[in-house]
Scaffold this motif. Structure first.
Motif: not given
Length: 161
Positions: A7-8, A113-114, A117-118, A141, A144
């Motif tokens: 994940t992130y 952050d996540q 990035e999304d 995630q 990803f």
């Protein structure tokens, strides 16, 4: 592409880190970025990498004003979407439409952050992106960075993908 199932994690700029490029990874900071028609679209400012997996994830590109209501701005481009020129110190960024560049949020150092990035990934894979092959519908995630957008091997191959 290796399975990175993460994940992130806090991404870092190469210039402000202890990350060392490995054999086969060119130091592309300052290189011109061109589209597939050999038109300059900007310069590589830096690379953004994942310290948990010791992997470059994004190119940080300062876009030129391309004269189509696209102002100068810094953006993130997943490393697997670009590749190196056959023999010149140039990064080729094919298959990115002007509307995608417009949709990309500004890159702000230290604020990725996540969610950020999304946002970048949605702009690259958005339905408005007429020349991309897919739309991101449901994002796992944990997978990803396993997407081909982050495949470093694609980037370091000189020439066309």
């Amino acid at each position: 592409m290796e399975n990175q199932g993460n994940t992130y994690s806090k991404l870092q700029e190469l210039a402000h880190s202890d990350y060392k490029l490995t054999e086969g990874e060119a130091d592309i900071k300052g290189w011109t970025v061109q589209n597939e028609a050999a038109t300059s679209i900007g310069k590589v400012r830096d690379l953004l990498f994942d310290p948990e997996n010791n992997a470059v994830r994004y190119l940080i590109i300062d876009l030129d004003d391309l004269g189509v209501d696209l102002e100068n701005k810094g953006v993130l481009i997943p490393i697997g979407l670009a590749h190196l020129h056959d023999h010149d110190d140039i990064v080729i960024l094919p298959n990115i439409h002007t509307d995608q560049f417009k949709a990309l949020p500004y890159y702000v150092s230290g604020e990725v952050d996540q969610n950020t990035e999304d946002e970048f990934r949605n702009a690259i894979g958005s339905p408005a992106a007429l020349r991309m092959e897919e739309t991101i519908i449901e994002l796992d995630q944990n997978q990803f960075y396993n997407h081909h957008h982050f495949d470093r091997a694609r980037f370091y191959k000189r020439g066309k993908l």
